[in-house]
Design a protein around this motif. Structure first.
Motif, PDB file in Angstrom:
ATOM      1  N   CYS A 102     -15.173 -65.382  82.839  1.00 13.83           N
ATOM      2  CA  CYS A 102     -14.803 -64.063  83.376  1.00 13.83           C
ATOM      3  C   CYS A 102     -16.021 -63.294  83.868  1.00 13.83           C
ATOM      4  CB  CYS A 102     -14.088 -63.233  82.304  1.00 13.83           C
ATOM      5  SG  CYS A 102     -12.501 -63.902  81.763  1.00 13.83           S
ATOM      6  N   HIS A 103     -17.152 -63.492  83.228  1.00 16.82           N
ATOM      7  CA  HIS A 103     -18.378 -62.753  83.564  1.00 16.82           C
ATOM      8  C   HIS A 103     -19.125 -63.356  84.751  1.00 16.82           C
ATOM      9  CE1 HIS A 103     -18.962 -60.000  79.962  1.00 16.82           C
ATOM     10  NE2 HIS A 103     -17.834 -60.631  79.709  1.00 16.82           N
ATOM     11  N   THR A 104     -18.882 -64.620  85.047  1.00 19.02           N
ATOM     12  CA  THR A 104     -19.646 -65.327  86.071  1.00 19.02           C
ATOM     13  C   THR A 104     -19.589 -64.675  87.453  1.00 19.02           C
ATOM     14  OG1 THR A 104     -19.454 -67.404  84.871  1.00 19.02           O
ATOM     15  CG2 THR A 104     -19.948 -67.565  87.211  1.00 19.02           C
ATOM     16  N   PRO A 105     -18.409 -64.301  87.958  1.00 24.42           N
ATOM     17  CA  PRO A 105     -18.395 -63.697  89.300  1.00 24.42           C
ATOM     18  C   PRO A 105     -19.206 -62.404  89.387  1.00 24.42           C
ATOM     19  CG  PRO A 105     -16.176 -64.351  88.665  1.00 24.42           C
ATOM     20  CD  PRO A 105     -17.042 -64.510  87.459  1.00 24.42           C
ATOM     21  N   LEU A 106     -19.115 -61.572  88.384  1.00 26.81           N
ATOM     22  CA  LEU A 106     -19.864 -60.314  88.396  1.00 26.81           C
ATOM     23  C   LEU A 106     -21.365 -60.593  88.318  1.00 26.81           C
ATOM     24  CD1 LEU A 106     -19.851 -57.231  88.450  1.00 26.81           C
ATOM     25  CD2 LEU A 106     -19.685 -57.281  85.955  1.00 26.81           C
ATOM     26  N   ALA A 107     -21.758 -61.536  87.502  1.00 23.80           N
ATOM     27  CA  ALA A 107     -23.177 -61.885  87.403  1.00 23.80           C
ATOM     28  C   ALA A 107     -23.703 -62.399  88.746  1.00 23.80           C
ATOM     29  CB  ALA A 107     -23.391 -62.926  86.304  1.00 23.80           C
ATOM     30  N   LYS A 108     -22.900 -63.224  89.429  1.00 27.19           N
ATOM     31  CA  LYS A 108     -23.292 -63.705  90.759  1.00 27.19           C
ATOM     32  C   LYS A 108     -23.443 -62.537  91.722  1.00 27.19           C
ATOM     33  CE  LYS A 108     -21.160 -68.285  90.797  1.00 27.19           C
ATOM     34  NZ  LYS A 108     -20.083 -69.101  91.386  1.00 27.19           N
ATOM     35  N   ALA A 109     -22.487 -61.627  91.682  1.00 23.36           N
ATOM     36  CA  ALA A 109     -22.510 -60.470  92.580  1.00 23.36           C
ATOM     37  C   ALA A 109     -23.749 -59.622  92.333  1.00 23.36           C
ATOM     38  CB  ALA A 109     -21.247 -59.639  92.396  1.00 23.36           C
ATOM     39  N   GLN A 110     -24.036 -59.342  91.078  1.00 23.61           N
ATOM     40  CA  GLN A 110     -25.203 -58.521  90.756  1.00 23.61           C
ATOM     41  C   GLN A 110     -26.490 -59.225  91.154  1.00 23.61           C
ATOM     42  OE1 GLN A 110     -24.153 -57.846  86.634  1.00 23.61           O
ATOM     43  NE2 GLN A 110     -23.448 -55.764  87.089  1.00 23.61           N
ATOM     44  N   GLY A 111     -26.547 -60.531  90.958  1.00 15.28           N
ATOM     45  CA  GLY A 111     -27.720 -61.308  91.372  1.00 15.28           C
ATOM     46  C   GLY A 111     -27.910 -61.285  92.878  1.00 15.28           C
ATOM     47  N   LEU A 112     -26.812 -61.367  93.596  1.00 16.91           N
ATOM     48  CA  LEU A 112     -26.859 -61.338  95.053  1.00 16.91           C
ATOM     49  C   LEU A 112     -27.404 -60.006  95.558  1.00 16.91           C
ATOM     50  CD1 LEU A 112     -25.876 -62.937  97.621  1.00 16.91           C
ATOM     51  CD2 LEU A 112     -23.786 -61.593  97.425  1.00 16.91           C
ATOM     52  N   VAL A 113     -26.895 -58.913  95.024  1.00 16.59           N
ATOM     53  CA  VAL A 113     -27.353 -57.580  95.437  1.00 16.59           C
ATOM     54  C   VAL A 113     -28.824 -57.399  95.076  1.00 16.59           C
ATOM     55  CG1 VAL A 113     -27.073 -55.091  95.071  1.00 16.59           C
ATOM     56  CG2 VAL A 113     -25.050 -56.543  95.351  1.00 16.59           C
ATOM     57  N   THR A 114     -29.192 -57.794  93.872  1.00 15.47           N
ATOM     58  CA  THR A 114     -30.593 -57.672  93.441  1.00 15.47           C
ATOM     59  C   THR A 114     -31.515 -58.475  94.350  1.00 15.47           C
ATOM     60  OG1 THR A 114     -29.933 -57.293  91.154  1.00 15.47           O
ATOM     61  CG2 THR A 114     -32.185 -58.076  91.517  1.00 15.47           C
ATOM     62  N   SER A 115     -31.123 -59.690  94.675  1.00 15.01           N
ATOM     63  CA  SER A 115     -31.939 -60.543  95.540  1.00 15.01           C
ATOM     64  C   SER A 115     -32.121 -59.930  96.927  1.00 15.01           C
ATOM     65  CB  SER A 115     -31.281 -61.920  95.657  1.00 15.01           C
ATOM     66  OG  SER A 115     -31.965 -62.723  96.580  1.00 15.01           O
ATOM     67  N   GLU A 116     -31.052 -59.417  97.499  1.00 15.99           N
ATOM     68  CA  GLU A 116     -31.150 -58.785  98.820  1.00 15.99           C
ATOM     69  C   GLU A 116     -32.058 -57.556  98.783  1.00 15.99           C
ATOM     70  OE1 GLU A 116     -30.073 -59.327 102.026  1.00 15.99           O
ATOM     71  OE2 GLU A 116     -29.435 -61.317 101.377  1.00 15.99           O
ATOM     72  N   LEU A 117     -31.922 -56.761  97.728  1.00 21.71           N
ATOM     73  CA  LEU A 117     -32.763 -55.567  97.617  1.00 21.71           C
ATOM     74  C   LEU A 117     -34.234 -55.939  97.439  1.00 21.71           C
ATOM     75  CD1 LEU A 117     -30.504 -53.265  95.424  1.00 21.71           C
ATOM     76  CD2 LEU A 117     -31.046 -52.992  97.853  1.00 21.71           C
ATOM     77  N   GLU A 118     -34.499 -57.000  96.696  1.00 22.09           N
ATOM     78  CA  GLU A 118     -35.880 -57.450  96.519  1.00 22.09           C
ATOM     79  C   GLU A 118     -36.468 -57.928  97.846  1.00 22.09           C
ATOM     80  OE1 GLU A 118     -35.551 -60.378  93.423  1.00 22.09           O
ATOM     81  OE2 GLU A 118     -35.647 -58.863  91.835  1.00 22.09           O
ATOM     82  N   LYS A 119     -35.682 -58.677  98.622  1.00 18.02           N
ATOM     83  CA  LYS A 119     -36.158 -59.135  99.937  1.00 18.02           C
ATOM     84  C   LYS A 119     -36.439 -57.947 100.849  1.00 18.02           C
ATOM     85  CE  LYS A 119     -33.307 -63.245  99.813  1.00 18.02           C
ATOM     86  NZ  LYS A 119     -32.153 -63.884 100.434  1.00 18.02           N
ATOM     87  N   PHE A 120     -35.546 -56.978 100.833  1.00 18.97           N
ATOM     88  CA  PHE A 120     -35.721 -55.775 101.634  1.00 18.97           C
ATOM     89  C   PHE A 120     -37.012 -55.066 101.238  1.00 18.97           C
ATOM     90  CE2 PHE A 120     -35.097 -51.201 102.232  1.00 18.97           C
ATOM     91  CZ  PHE A 120     -34.734 -51.138 103.571  1.00 18.97           C
ATOM     92  N   GLN A 121     -37.215 -54.890  99.934  1.00 13.53           N
ATOM     93  CA  GLN A 121     -38.419 -54.221  99.434  1.00 13.53           C
ATOM     94  C   GLN A 121     -39.674 -54.997  99.805  1.00 13.53           C
ATOM     95  OE1 GLN A 121     -38.793 -51.172  97.820  1.00 13.53           O
ATOM     96  NE2 GLN A 121     -40.942 -51.583  98.212  1.00 13.53           N
TER      97      GLN A 121
END
Length: 138
Positions: free
Chosen positions: A57-76
């Motif tokens: 149940c937690h896996t999709p949310l963890a993927k989503a949060q990882g995706l957003v974090t990764s994009e923000l890190e690349k942007f930064q």
């Protein structure tokens, strides 16, 4: 980065993240909690089966949060590289004998361009994130 430029980027990114959280992440959190509650309601399952169910149940949310974090890190990272280039240009100008006001002006203009360029990337980044969040299996 000058305070005004930094505040502008921060406000734009914060607005994007809040939109993603409200329209995508929060929905996923609700699904995760309901799914986890359903797992806990399975009174005949063993503790390990219930735990595995909750993890799924937690896996999709963890993927989503990882995706957003990764994009923000690349942007930064990209924004940081751009401002470092501005620092190099300012240092070169200063080393060539330019006075401090000219160097400050160049720096402010250069950083302003970095900010403009990166703020203009946010809509496409938002669309890409929305598409990727929508594609995560629930």
């Amino acid at each position: 980065m000058a305070a005004a430029h930094q505040a502008r980027v921060q406000n734009e990114v914060e607005e994007m993240v809040q939109s993603l959280e409200r329209d995508h992440i929060r929905v996923m959190q609700g699904r995760m909690f309901r799914c986890s509650a359903d797992c806990c309601d399975r009174s005949t399952d063993s503790m390990s089966v219930v735990h595995q169910c909750i993890e799924r149940c937690h896996t999709p949310l963890a993927k989503a949060q990882g995706l957003v974090t990764s994009e923000l890190e690349k942007f930064q990272d990209r924004l940081t590289r751009c401002t470092m280039h501005c620092n190099d240009k300012a240092k070169d100008l200063f080393d060539s004998g330019a006075k401090e006001p000219a160097v400050r002006s160049l720096m402010d203009s250069c950083v302003g361009s970095c900010v403009d360029d990166h703020v203009n990337l946010l809509p496409s980044m938002t669309r890409r994130l929305q598409d990727n969040l929508d594609s995560i299996q629930q």
